[in-house]
Write an enzyme that holds these catalytic residues in place. Structure first.
Site, PDB file in Angstrom:
ATOM      1  N   CYS A  22       1.059  -1.093  -0.504  1.00 25.94           N
ATOM      2  CA  CYS A  22       0.049   0.186  -0.018  1.00 25.94           C
ATOM      3  C   CYS A  22       0.705   0.998   0.151  1.00 25.94           C
ATOM      4  O   CYS A  22       1.011   1.803  -0.881  1.00 25.94           O
ATOM      5  CB  CYS A  22      -0.530   0.406   0.913  1.00 25.94           C
ATOM      6  SG  CYS A  22      -2.393   1.137   1.401  1.00 25.94           S
ATOM      7  N   HIS A  46      -3.964  -5.106   1.216  1.00 27.14           N
ATOM      8  CA  HIS A  46      -3.172  -5.186   2.039  1.00 27.14           C
ATOM      9  C   HIS A  46      -2.930  -7.626   2.418  1.00 27.14           C
ATOM     10  O   HIS A  46      -4.364  -7.983   2.642  1.00 27.14           O
ATOM     11  CB  HIS A  46      -3.698  -4.714   3.303  1.00 27.14           C
ATOM     12  CG  HIS A  46      -3.643  -3.435   3.182  1.00 27.14           C
ATOM     13  ND1 HIS A  46      -2.700  -2.715   4.412  1.00 27.14           N
ATOM     14  CD2 HIS A  46      -4.256  -2.091   2.668  1.00 27.14           C
ATOM     15  CE1 HIS A  46      -2.753  -1.943   4.337  1.00 27.14           C
ATOM     16  NE2 HIS A  46      -3.423  -1.037   3.342  1.00 27.14           N
ATOM     17  N   GLU A  63      -2.254  -8.757   4.904  1.00 28.04           N
ATOM     18  CA  GLU A  63      -1.682  -9.164   6.095  1.00 28.04           C
ATOM     19  C   GLU A  63      -3.082  -8.994   6.422  1.00 28.04           C
ATOM     20  O   GLU A  63      -3.436 -10.154   8.072  1.00 28.04           O
ATOM     21  CB  GLU A  63      -0.960  -7.976   7.048  1.00 28.04           C
ATOM     22  CG  GLU A  63      -1.331  -6.545   7.092  1.00 28.04           C
ATOM     23  CD  GLU A  63      -1.444  -6.031   5.870  1.00 28.04           C
ATOM     24  OE1 GLU A  63      -1.258  -6.381   4.426  1.00 28.04           O
ATOM     25  OE2 GLU A  63      -1.217  -4.523   5.762  1.00 28.04           O
ATOM     26  N   SER A  73      -0.080 -13.553  38.457  1.00 31.33           N
ATOM     27  CA  SER A  73      -1.293 -12.819  38.699  1.00 31.33           C
ATOM     28  C   SER A  73      -2.486 -14.305  38.716  1.00 31.33           C
ATOM     29  O   SER A  73      -3.453 -14.207  38.694  1.00 31.33           O
ATOM     30  CB  SER A  73      -1.526 -12.138  37.523  1.00 31.33           C
ATOM     31  OG  SER A  73      -1.205 -13.174  36.648  1.00 31.33           O
ATOM     32  N   GLY A  74      -0.937 -15.508  37.573  1.00 29.15           N
ATOM     33  CA  GLY A  74      -2.089 -16.619  37.542  1.00 29.15           C
ATOM     34  C   GLY A  74      -3.028 -16.822  36.016  1.00 29.15           C
ATOM     35  O   GLY A  74      -3.254 -18.031  36.013  1.00 29.15           O
ATOM     36  N   GLY A  75      -2.215 -15.448  35.305  1.00 29.89           N
ATOM     37  CA  GLY A  75      -2.560 -15.875  34.167  1.00 29.89           C
ATOM     38  C   GLY A  75      -1.170 -15.668  33.501  1.00 29.89           C
ATOM     39  O   GLY A  75      -0.250 -16.831  33.222  1.00 29.89           O
ATOM     40  N   VAL A  76      -1.652 -16.192  31.955  1.00 35.41           N
ATOM     41  CA  VAL A  76      -1.064 -17.039  31.174  1.00 35.41           C
ATOM     42  C   VAL A  76       0.438 -16.596  31.033  1.00 35.41           C
ATOM     43  O   VAL A  76       1.891 -16.613  31.115  1.00 35.41           O
ATOM     44  CB  VAL A  76      -1.126 -17.047  29.536  1.00 35.41           C
ATOM     45  CG1 VAL A  76      -0.070 -17.797  28.876  1.00 35.41           C
ATOM     46  CG2 VAL A  76      -3.042 -17.519  29.510  1.00 35.41           C
ATOM     47  N   ASP A  77       0.801 -15.056  30.904  1.00 38.85           N
ATOM     48  CA  ASP A  77       1.936 -14.076  30.571  1.00 38.85           C
ATOM     49  C   ASP A  77       2.829 -14.374  31.907  1.00 38.85           C
ATOM     50  O   ASP A  77       4.191 -14.799  31.393  1.00 38.85           O
ATOM     51  CB  ASP A  77       1.571 -13.630  29.545  1.00 38.85           C
ATOM     52  CG  ASP A  77       0.669 -12.775  28.957  1.00 38.85           C
ATOM     53  OD1 ASP A  77       0.642 -14.125  28.774  1.00 38.85           O
ATOM     54  OD2 ASP A  77       0.162 -11.507  28.544  1.00 38.85           O
ATOM     55  N   SER A  78       2.557 -14.373  32.558  1.00 35.37           N
ATOM     56  CA  SER A  78       3.495 -13.941  34.162  1.00 35.37           C
ATOM     57  C   SER A  78       4.244 -15.688  34.697  1.00 35.37           C
ATOM     58  O   SER A  78       5.132 -15.981  35.061  1.00 35.37           O
ATOM     59  CB  SER A  78       2.553 -13.644  35.197  1.00 35.37           C
ATOM     60  OG  SER A  78       1.274 -14.368  35.384  1.00 35.37           O
ATOM     61  N   ASP A 115     -43.393 -17.644  48.040  1.00 35.07           N
ATOM     62  CA  ASP A 115     -44.374 -16.351  48.059  1.00 35.07           C
ATOM     63  C   ASP A 115     -44.240 -14.682  48.021  1.00 35.07           C
ATOM     64  O   ASP A 115     -44.753 -13.772  48.280  1.00 35.07           O
ATOM     65  CB  ASP A 115     -45.962 -16.663  49.378  1.00 35.07           C
ATOM     66  CG  ASP A 115     -45.751 -17.905  48.832  1.00 35.07           C
ATOM     67  OD1 ASP A 115     -45.912 -18.270  47.076  1.00 35.07           O
ATOM     68  OD2 ASP A 115     -46.100 -18.740  49.916  1.00 35.07           O
ATOM     69  N   GLU A 135     -14.457  -4.553  28.809  1.00 31.99           N
ATOM     70  CA  GLU A 135     -15.310  -4.177  30.223  1.00 31.99           C
ATOM     71  C   GLU A 135     -15.976  -3.387  30.949  1.00 31.99           C
ATOM     72  O   GLU A 135     -16.293  -2.810  29.837  1.00 31.99           O
ATOM     73  CB  GLU A 135     -14.080  -3.797  31.070  1.00 31.99           C
ATOM     74  CG  GLU A 135     -12.477  -4.445  31.118  1.00 31.99           C
ATOM     75  CD  GLU A 135     -12.830  -6.310  31.677  1.00 31.99           C
ATOM     76  OE1 GLU A 135     -13.329  -6.205  32.457  1.00 31.99           O
ATOM     77  OE2 GLU A 135     -11.947  -6.980  31.868  1.00 31.99           O
TER      78      GLU A 135
HETATM   79  P1  XMP Z   1     -11.877  -2.783  26.784  1.00 31.22           P
HETATM   80  O1  XMP Z   1     -12.763  -2.421  28.282  1.00 31.22           O
HETATM   81  O2  XMP Z   1     -10.788  -1.252  27.362  1.00 31.22           O
HETATM   82  O3  XMP Z   1     -10.800  -4.674  27.033  1.00 31.22           O
HETATM   83  O4  XMP Z   1     -12.090  -2.922  25.568  1.00 31.22           O
HETATM   84  C1  XMP Z   1      -9.613  -4.458  25.796  1.00 31.22           C
HETATM   85  C2  XMP Z   1      -9.346  -5.951  27.064  1.00 31.22           C
HETATM   86  O5  XMP Z   1      -7.912  -4.716  27.923  1.00 31.22           O
HETATM   87  C3  XMP Z   1      -8.443  -5.407  28.893  1.00 31.22           C
HETATM   88  N1  XMP Z   1      -8.237  -4.722  30.216  1.00 31.22           N
HETATM   89  C4  XMP Z   1      -7.381  -4.810  31.194  1.00 31.22           C
HETATM   90  N2  XMP Z   1      -5.925  -5.089  31.544  1.00 31.22           N
HETATM   91  N3  XMP Z   1      -5.744  -3.554  33.352  1.00 31.22           N
HETATM   92  C5  XMP Z   1      -5.402  -4.895  32.519  1.00 31.22           C
HETATM   93  O6  XMP Z   1      -4.402  -5.003  33.108  1.00 31.22           O
HETATM   94  C6  XMP Z   1      -6.916  -3.184  33.266  1.00 31.22           C
HETATM   95  O7  XMP Z   1      -6.960  -1.895  33.640  1.00 31.22           O
HETATM   96  C7  XMP Z   1      -7.454  -3.538  31.539  1.00 31.22           C
HETATM   97  N4  XMP Z   1      -8.945  -2.715  31.207  1.00 31.22           N
HETATM   98  C8  XMP Z   1      -9.477  -3.584  30.416  1.00 31.22           C
HETATM   99  C9  XMP Z   1      -9.870  -5.918  28.917  1.00 31.22           C
HETATM  100  O8  XMP Z   1      -9.999  -6.849  30.403  1.00 31.22           O
HETATM  101  C10 XMP Z   1      -9.578  -6.441  27.822  1.00 31.22           C
HETATM  102  O9  XMP Z   1      -9.016  -7.676  27.449  1.00 31.22           O
END
Ligand code: XMP
Length: 530
Positions: free
Chosen positions: A77, A171, A173, A226-231, A467, A528
Site C-alpha cells: 500500500c 493488504h 496481512e 497473577s495466575g495469568g498465562v504471561d506471568s 411467595d 470491560e
Molecule cells: P477494553 O475494556 O478496553 O478491554 O475493551 C480490552 C482488554 O483489556 C483488558 N483491560 C485491562 N487489563 N488493566 C488490565 O490489565 C486494566 O485496567 C484493563 N482494562 C481493560 C480487558 O480485560 C480486555 O481484555
C-alpha cells in the site's frame, strides 16, 4: 530476520504476525530508522501501509539506503507508493478512498518461474484482496512490470525486472485477503530465501541460555505472578533457567476470582516447583477502595497499592537472605532483576511510528517500581505474540487450561463491580463469575470465546421467591470473540447454555435475582464495563 518498516498503518503489526506464522522471525521498526543504525542484516524488508500520502508535507520517508542494501523489498500500500516515489514512478491523489474487497487479476508476465512472477507463483489467476487506500500508482517506475490489477487499480501489484523489488496495493496481512498469508509467504520464503526456523522449541533453549548469561552465576530475580498465562510462562521460564534464584510474588488484592490465590499457589508452587510467596493484602486493598466508584480512581489505587505491597515483600526477601548470610549460610547474591511479562504487542505499541511528533512511550505497567532497589528489567517474552507465549507454555508443561486462560485485568473484579467495592459485593461477583465460567467449560465453549466474565450491576430489581417479593442485584454476563481486543464481537451462546447459567446464578448466589446478557460489540462498547 525480516525487517518491517512501519509507516503507522493500523495493520503493521499483522505483517509481523503473518511472517511469524510462517515460522520466520520478523521485527518491526519505525520507518524513520537509519540503515546505518540497524544492528542486523535482514534477509528482506517489508514497507508497511500508512495513513499518510507520499505527497503530504510531513509524510514519512524511508532511508533511501534500503534500496541499495541488496536485499529483497516488498512495499505494501503506502509502502508501494513510497517505493515508486523513491524509484521515480508516479503516484496520484485520488478523490475517493477505496476501502473493501476487490478481485485481483494476476498478469502472467513471463512463463515458468521467473522471479517477476514469484509473488503469486502457484496462486491461480484471481484472488480476493482487501483494499484500503486513497492515493494510487499512476505510472510505474522504470524497469518495473505490472504483475496484477483490479477493476479500479491498474497497478495493483508491480515487480522489478531484475531486482527483487515488489509492490502491492492491497493488504495481504489482513485475513480478508484470502490468500494474503501465502503472498507474504512467497515473498519471505521464495524471494528472500528465509528458513522457517523460528519455533518455540528453538526459542526455549536460546532464551534460557540468554537468561543464564545475563543473570550470571549468582544474580537473583523477583517477579509478580497473577495466575495469568504471561506471568506464569515467564515465571516457569525463569525457573527453568535459574531455579530458586527466581522468586515469584503473588499479591492477593481481594479482587481476584474465586479461590484464585490458593489455586495459583497450588499450580505454581506445588505443581511447577516455582519459589513463590503469596501475600494476602486484601484488607489493605479493600480498605483503600472503600466508597470509591470512579473506575480510573479504582485503577490508580490498585496500581499504587500493588507497588507498595510488592516492594515491601521484595525488601523482606532481601532482608531474609542477608540474615541467613549473617548466620553463616552461603551468600545468596543480591536481587538485581525484576521480571516482567511484557509481550511483543506492547513493544510494538511503544516503537511503532506515530507521526513526526510521536514520543516513545514506555510500556511497563509497574514502571517506577523498586526505585531504591535499582532493579534492572528482564523481559523474556518481549519478542513473542500471545499465541507464541501459549505455545511456549505448552512446551514448558504448563497445563492446557492455564495456557488457554482468558485474560484478566490487573484491577480485577474492582472494575467489574460497578458500584463501591466491598467484601460482600466481591463475594457475590466471585460466585456468579465462577458459575458462569464453569458452565462455559462444561459446554465445551471456553476456547471458542476470547474473554468471558460476569459484571455486578449497582441496581436492584424486583423478583419473586416462593411467595415472597425479593429486591436484589443484577448480574450482567459478557462474552466476546476477538483477535486482539481492539475490536470484539459479542458471542452467540446456544440458548440452553444461557438458560442453565441464569438458573444456577439466580438459585445459588445469594443477593442476585436477575441475569442479563450483554449484546454490545466493541466499538462502540468496550470489553470491560469500566
Ligand atoms: P477494553 O475494556 O478496553 O478491554 O475493551 C480490552 C482488554 O483489556 C483488558 N483491560 C485491562 N487489563 N488493566 C488490565 O490489565 C486494566 O485496567 C484493563 N482494562 C481493560 C480487558 O480485560 C480486555 O481484555
Amino acid at each position: 530476520t525480516i525487517l518491517i518498516l512501519d509507516f503507522g498503518s493500523q495493520y503493521s503489526h499483522l505483517i509481523t504476525r503473518r511472517c511469524r506464522e510462517h515460522n520466520i522471525y520478523a521485527e518491526l521498526q519505525p520507518c524513520t530508522l537509519k540503515i546505518v543504525d540497524l544492528h542486523f542484516k535482514p534477509k528482506g524488508i517489508i514497507l508497511s501501509g500508512s495513513p499518510y500520502s507520499v505527497y503530504d508535507k510531513d509524510s514519512p520517508h524511508v532511508d533511501p539506503a534500503v534500496f541499495d542494501l541488496g536485499v529483497p523489498i516488498l512495499g505494501i500500500c503506502y509502502g508501494l507508493q513510497e517505493m515508486a516515489w523513491a524509484l521515480k514512478g508516479k503516484v496520484e491523489r485520488s478523490e475517493h478512498r477505496e476501502y473493501g474487497f476487490a478481485q485481483l487479476q494476476i498478469n502472467k508476465i513471463h512463463e515458468g518461474d521467473s522471479p517477476v512472477n514469484a509473488l503469486f507463483q502457484g496462486l491461480g489467476e484471481e484472488m480476493q484482496v482487501w483494499m484500503s487506500h486513497g492515493d494510487q500508482l499512476c505510472e510505474i517506475p522504470p524497469d518495473f512490470h505490472i504483475i496484477a490489477h483490479t477493476k479500479t487499480a491498474p497497478f495493483a501489484a508491480v515487480a522489478h525486472n531484475s531486482k527483487p523489488f515488489y509492490g502491492i496495493q492491497f493488504h495481504p496481512e489482513v485475513t480478508h485477503s484470502l490468500r494474503g498469508k501465502e503472498v507474504i509467504g512467497r515473498f519471505i520464503l521464495n524471494v528472500c530465501g528465509c528458513r522457517s526456523n523460528w519455533t518455540m522449541e528453538e526459542f526455549i533453549g536460546k532464551e534460557i541460555a540468554r537468561i543464564r548469561e545475563i543473570c550470571g552465576p549468582k544474580g537473583r530475580v523477583i517477579g509478580a505472578v497473577s495466575g495469568g498465562v504471561d506471568s506464569t510462562v515467564a515465571a516457569k521460564l525463569m525457573h527453568e533457567a535459574i531455579g530458586d534464584r527466581f522468586h515469584a510474588i503473588m499479591v492477593d488484592n481481594g479482587v481476584l476470582r474465586l479461590n484464585e490465590a490458593q489455586q495459583v499457589h497450588e499450580m505454581l508452587n506445588k505443581n511447577l516447583g516455582i519459589n513463590l510467596t503469596v501475600v494476602d493484602a486484601s484488607d489493605l486493598f479493600l480498605s483503600r477502595l472503600q466508597d470509591v466508584e470512579d473506575p480510573e480512581k479504582k485503577r490508580k489505587i490498585i496500581g499504587n497499592t500493588f507497588i507498595n505491597v510488592f516492594e515491601e515483600e521484595a525488601t523482606k526477601i532481601e532482608a531474609a537472605a542477608n540474615e541467613e548470610e549473617k548466620q553463616g549460610a552461603e551468600a545468596k547474591g543480591r536481587i538485581e532483576w525484576l521480571l516482567q511479562g511484557t509481550l511483543y504487542p506492547d513493544v510494538i505499541e511503544s516503537i511503532s511510528f506515530k507521526g513526526p511528533s510521536a514520543t516513545i512511550k514506555t510500556h511497563h505497567n509497574v514502571g517506577g517500581l523498586l526505585k531504591d532497589m535499582k532493579l534492572k528489567l528482564i523481559e523474556p517474552l518481549r519478542e513473542l505474540f500471545k499465541d507464541e507465549v501459549r505455545a511456549l507454555g505448552r512446551l514448558l508443561s504448563i497445563p492446557a487450561p492455564l495456557v488457554q486462560r482468558h485474560p484478566f485485568p490487573g484491577p480485577g473484579l474492582a472494575i467489574r463491580i460497578l458500584g463501591p467495592v466491598t467484601r460482600e459485593q466481591v463475594r457475590i461477583l466471585q460466585q456468579a463469575d465462577n458459575i458462569y465460567i464453569e458452565e462455559i467449560r462444561n459446554a465445551g465453549l471456553y476456547n471458542e470465546i476470547s474473554q468471558a466474565f460476569a459484571v455486578l450491576l449497582p441496581v436492584r430489581a424486583v423478583g419473586v421467591m416462593g411467595d415472597a417479593r425479593t429486591y436484589e442485584q443484577v448480574i450482567a454476563l459478557r462474552a466476546v470473540q476477538s483477535e486482539d481486543f481492539m475490536t470484539a464481537d459479542w458471542y452467540v451462546f446456544p440458548a440452553e447454555v444461557l438458560r442453565r447459567i441464569s438458573s444456577r446464578i439466580t438459585n445459588e448466589v445469594n443477593g442476585i435475582n436477575r441475569v442479563t446478557y450483554d449484546i454490545s460489540s466493541k466499538p462502540p462498547a468496550t470489553v470491560e464495563w469500566l
